[in-house]
Design a protein around this motif. Structure first.
Motif, PDB file in Angstrom:
ATOM      1  N   ILE B 263       0.830  -1.200   0.000  1.00 18.93           N
ATOM      2  CA  ILE B 263       0.000   0.000   0.000  1.00 18.93           C
ATOM      3  C   ILE B 263       0.864   1.250   0.000  1.00 18.93           C
ATOM      4  CG2 ILE B 263      -1.677   1.325   1.333  1.00 18.93           C
ATOM      5  CD1 ILE B 263      -2.863  -1.383   2.235  1.00 18.93           C
ATOM      6  N   LEU B 264       1.894   1.239   0.829  1.00 24.81           N
ATOM      7  CA  LEU B 264       2.772   2.409   0.905  1.00 24.81           C
ATOM      8  C   LEU B 264       3.428   2.673  -0.450  1.00 24.81           C
ATOM      9  CD1 LEU B 264       4.467   1.926   4.393  1.00 24.81           C
ATOM     10  CD2 LEU B 264       2.646   3.511   3.770  1.00 24.81           C
ATOM     11  N   ARG B 265       3.854   1.580  -1.064  1.00 23.85           N
ATOM     12  CA  ARG B 265       4.510   1.719  -2.362  1.00 23.85           C
ATOM     13  C   ARG B 265       3.529   2.310  -3.375  1.00 23.85           C
ATOM     14  NH1 ARG B 265       5.136  -2.293  -6.167  1.00 23.85           N
ATOM     15  NH2 ARG B 265       4.430  -3.866  -4.706  1.00 23.85           N
ATOM     16  N   LYS B 266       2.315   1.781  -3.342  1.00 22.64           N
ATOM     17  CA  LYS B 266       1.270   2.220  -4.265  1.00 22.64           C
ATOM     18  C   LYS B 266       0.931   3.688  -4.045  1.00 22.64           C
ATOM     19  CE  LYS B 266      -0.451   0.046  -7.490  1.00 22.64           C
ATOM     20  NZ  LYS B 266       0.383  -0.626  -8.453  1.00 22.64           N
ATOM     21  N   LYS B 267       0.821   4.059  -2.789  1.00 24.12           N
ATOM     22  CA  LYS B 267       0.464   5.440  -2.487  1.00 24.12           C
ATOM     23  C   LYS B 267       1.560   6.380  -2.971  1.00 24.12           C
ATOM     24  CE  LYS B 267      -1.743   6.268   1.536  1.00 24.12           C
ATOM     25  NZ  LYS B 267      -2.049   6.163   2.980  1.00 24.12           N
ATOM     26  N   ASP B 268       2.780   5.900  -2.796  1.00 27.72           N
ATOM     27  CA  ASP B 268       3.902   6.703  -3.242  1.00 27.72           C
ATOM     28  C   ASP B 268       3.853   6.919  -4.747  1.00 27.72           C
ATOM     29  OD1 ASP B 268       5.923   7.847  -1.685  1.00 27.72           O
ATOM     30  OD2 ASP B 268       7.407   6.759  -2.927  1.00 27.72           O
ATOM     31  N   GLN B 269       3.544   5.843  -5.435  1.00 27.41           N
ATOM     32  CA  GLN B 269       3.406   5.933  -6.885  1.00 27.41           C
ATOM     33  C   GLN B 269       2.349   6.970  -7.262  1.00 27.41           C
ATOM     34  OE1 GLN B 269       2.323   2.028  -8.148  1.00 27.41           O
ATOM     35  NE2 GLN B 269       4.438   1.392  -8.461  1.00 27.41           N
ATOM     36  N   MET B 270       1.226   6.900  -6.573  1.00 26.45           N
ATOM     37  CA  MET B 270       0.134   7.805  -6.890  1.00 26.45           C
ATOM     38  C   MET B 270       0.545   9.249  -6.620  1.00 26.45           C
ATOM     39  SD  MET B 270      -1.942   5.668  -8.029  1.00 26.45           S
ATOM     40  CE  MET B 270      -3.316   6.741  -8.390  1.00 26.45           C
ATOM     41  N   ARG B 271       1.288   9.450  -5.529  1.00 25.10           N
ATOM     42  CA  ARG B 271       1.762  10.802  -5.218  1.00 25.10           C
ATOM     43  C   ARG B 271       2.649  11.326  -6.313  1.00 25.10           C
ATOM     44  NH1 ARG B 271       2.874   8.762  -0.010  1.00 25.10           N
ATOM     45  NH2 ARG B 271       0.971   9.097   1.181  1.00 25.10           N
ATOM     46  N   ARG B 272       3.558  10.453  -6.756  1.00 29.76           N
ATOM     47  CA  ARG B 272       4.472  10.896  -7.811  1.00 29.76           C
ATOM     48  C   ARG B 272       3.713  11.289  -9.057  1.00 29.76           C
ATOM     49  NH1 ARG B 272       7.357   6.414  -8.744  1.00 29.76           N
ATOM     50  NH2 ARG B 272       7.236   5.426  -6.704  1.00 29.76           N
ATOM     51  N   ARG B 273       2.568  10.657  -9.247  1.00 22.65           N
ATOM     52  CA  ARG B 273       1.753  11.021 -10.400  1.00 22.65           C
ATOM     53  C   ARG B 273       0.937  12.270 -10.142  1.00 22.65           C
ATOM     54  NH1 ARG B 273      -0.553   5.535 -10.807  1.00 22.65           N
ATOM     55  NH2 ARG B 273       1.199   4.380 -11.605  1.00 22.65           N
ATOM     56  N   GLY B 274       1.101  12.823  -8.942  1.00 23.71           N
ATOM     57  CA  GLY B 274       0.413  14.072  -8.645  1.00 23.71           C
ATOM     58  C   GLY B 274      -1.003  13.872  -8.143  1.00 23.71           C
ATOM     59  N   ASN B 275      -1.332  12.677  -7.719  1.00 22.53           N
ATOM     60  CA  ASN B 275      -2.678  12.462  -7.193  1.00 22.53           C
ATOM     61  C   ASN B 275      -2.752  12.843  -5.733  1.00 22.53           C
ATOM     62  OD1 ASN B 275      -3.705  11.484  -9.594  1.00 22.53           O
ATOM     63  ND2 ASN B 275      -3.005   9.415  -9.136  1.00 22.53           N
ATOM     64  N   ASP B 276      -3.961  13.136  -5.329  1.00 28.61           N
ATOM     65  CA  ASP B 276      -4.212  13.428  -3.935  1.00 28.61           C
ATOM     66  C   ASP B 276      -4.271  12.114  -3.173  1.00 28.61           C
ATOM     67  OD1 ASP B 276      -4.290  15.818  -2.835  1.00 28.61           O
ATOM     68  OD2 ASP B 276      -6.477  16.041  -2.814  1.00 28.61           O
ATOM     69  N   VAL B 277      -3.344  11.916  -2.279  1.00 28.83           N
ATOM     70  CA  VAL B 277      -3.306  10.645  -1.568  1.00 28.83           C
ATOM     71  C   VAL B 277      -3.273  10.912  -0.074  1.00 28.83           C
ATOM     72  CG1 VAL B 277      -1.964   8.543  -1.237  1.00 28.83           C
ATOM     73  CG2 VAL B 277      -2.004   9.621  -3.474  1.00 28.83           C
ATOM     74  N   PRO B 278      -4.083  10.171   0.673  1.00 29.89           N
ATOM     75  CA  PRO B 278      -4.074  10.383   2.127  1.00 29.89           C
ATOM     76  C   PRO B 278      -2.702  10.109   2.723  1.00 29.89           C
ATOM     77  CG  PRO B 278      -5.833   8.861   1.460  1.00 29.89           C
ATOM     78  CD  PRO B 278      -5.024   9.146   0.246  1.00 29.89           C
ATOM     79  N   GLN B 279      -2.420  10.816   3.810  1.00 30.89           N
ATOM     80  CA  GLN B 279      -1.141  10.637   4.497  1.00 30.89           C
ATOM     81  C   GLN B 279      -0.952   9.196   4.962  1.00 30.89           C
ATOM     82  OE1 GLN B 279      -1.410  13.480   7.739  1.00 30.89           O
ATOM     83  NE2 GLN B 279       0.671  14.091   7.204  1.00 30.89           N
TER      84      GLN B 279
END
Ligand SMILES: C[S@@+](CC[C@H](N)C(=O)[O-])C[C@H]1O[C@@H](n2cnc3c(N)ncnc32)[C@H](O)[C@@H]1O
Lengths: 122, 292
Positions: B263-279
């Motif tokens: 999940i952490l890895r996935k969230k990180d990916q999403m952040r890098r794509r500029g998505n809004d991701v919960p902390q």
């Protein structure tokens, strides 16, 4: 839409026997850099209809592809670069694809061809 | 899926601008679709030769499923009937090419050029007749026949589907078999109504000897996991029954999903794509209690 996709697409209208290749009417073409992968290119080379590919690339304003190609050319970096560029870096952004048999136009907007058929074409 | 969207409106109407945006900004949906796509790609069992493939994402929507394909380095062509979903896909700068297209009208690709196909949460839409001219049976037939044609020999197609009932399941399966596909249904988490996920795994043409995925034979049950990755831990093991008449047999052993790290890895990916991701917090990836 890239030429990779164009080269695989054909007109799907009921009754059409040879819907390939769709003629490209380009109003706007974009270029986006993509990292080259020569293994992929070599695999794709076997599938590409070269003549249609060359014609399509011209329709997109790119004229550096050789008229004829055979697999021995895949050893040349220069060839690979051109192949790569035409296949994956040119995007048809605005324009149309035209069915070679019926002349039906499939409009392309924001890079997306509208391939939806009318009811009497299904 | 309390109320089934297919019951509400045709897909191109249901997935309008508002719904498309809502769909794509739900972190829960993003996560589910990503893990379904990863599972589908795993079931696709592409040759592990390191060469990127040309794949289809059927009913690609806003690109959540296709992104998984990009992450693995593949090229893909996504098609969808909803302009609003495709608009979001463009906004998110997905790497696949997109087509506005109705799979029920058949796919317009040259024969034998596609290396594999996935379809995540989309094919059940074909079971509905949205217009008087629609006949689900014919639309499914047009779809599977054209898909069969454009796949290269031995290629596979994996569909994660939500059939509404057994009739729909049979309808879809029969259409696939009639088109010439061999294969069956793989059920993940068969005994959890919430997590139960169903994948139609289809193969096309003459398969090489090690890959016979013939219809209704139990010997073939394990080949999907055997001949390729070792990545499949027993944990999430599922039923692999390729006999289409008998669906579930064995149960997976543990309930745990992908785990915190994933999940952490996935969230990180999403952040890098500029998505809004919960902390990320200590709760991230924890099992939830009760309903949600
Ligand atoms: C639940 S969404 C899944 C989208 C994407 N695969 C994902 O995993 O996020 C279902 C998608 O199927 C599309 N769809 C439904 N019927 C379709 C059809 N006949 N042809 C093409 N796409 C269709 C819808 O427009 C919608 O985008």
């Amino acid at each position: 839409m890239r030429l990779l996709t164009h080269n695989m697409l054909s007109s799907n209208i009921k009754g059409v026997v040879n819907g390939f290749p769709l003629r490209i009417e380009a109003e706007k073409v974009l270029e986006k850099n993509v990292e080259m992968n020569s293994d992929f290119l070599k695999k794709m080379f076997e599938k590409i209809e070269w003549k249609a590919f060359v014609e399509a690339s011209r329709g997109m304003g790119y004229t550096e592809l050789p008229e004829e190609a055979d697999s021995s050319m895949l050893d040349s970096d220069e060839f690979l670069n051109r192949f790569h560029h035409a296949l994956l870096e040119l995007h048809l952004e605005e324009g149309a694809l035209v069915c070679p048999e019926t002349g039906r136009r499939f409009p392309v907007r924001k890079g997306i061809p509208n391939m939806l058929l009318h009811e009497d074409e299904v | 899926m309390a109320s089934r969207p297919e019951r509400i409106a045709p897909p191109e109407i249901f997935y309008d601008d508002t719904e498309a945006r809502k769909y794509t900004s739900s972190s829960r949906i993003i996560e589910i679709q990503a893990s379904l796509s990863e599972r589908a790609l795993e079931l696709l069992a592409l040759p592990e030769d390191g060469v990127p493939k040309l794949l289809l994402d059927i009913g690609c929507g806003s690109g959540l499923s296709g992104e998984t394909l990009s992450e693995e380095g593949h090229h893909w062509i996504g098609l969808d009937i909803s302009p609003s979903m495709l608009d979001i896909a463009i906004e998110r700068e997905v790497e696949g090419d997109l087509l506005l297209s109705d799979m029920g009208q058949g796919l317009g690709f040259r024969p034998g050029v596609i290396d594999g196909a996935i379809s995540i949460s989309a094919v059940q839409w074909l079971c509905n007749a949205d217009r008087s001219s629609h006949n689900p049976r014919l639309r499914l037939k047009a779809f599977f026949t054209s898909l069969y044609k454009c796949l290269s020999n031995g290629a596979k197609a994996v569909f994660q589907v939500y059939p509404e009932n057994n009739d729909q399941r049979e309808l879809i399966m029969n259409a696939a078999m009639h088109a010439g596909f061999a294969g069956g249904i793989v059920v993940d988490f068969p005994h959890s109504s919430k997590k139960r996920k169903e994948f139609l795994v289809l193969a096309c043409g003459q398969l090489s000897t090690n890959a016979s995925l013939s219809q209704g034979k139990n010997e073939d049950e394990t080949r999907l996991s055997d001949d390729d990755s070792d990545s499949e831990d027993e944990e999430n093991q599922t039923v692999r029954n390729l006999d289409r008449h008998r669906h579930l047999k064995r149960q997976k052993k543990s309930k745990s999903g992908k785990g915190r790290e994933w999940i952490l890895r996935k969230k990180d990916q999403m952040r890098r794509r500029g998505n809004d991701v919960p902390q990320d917090t200590k709760y991230t990836g924890r099992k939830r209690k009760g309903r949600f």
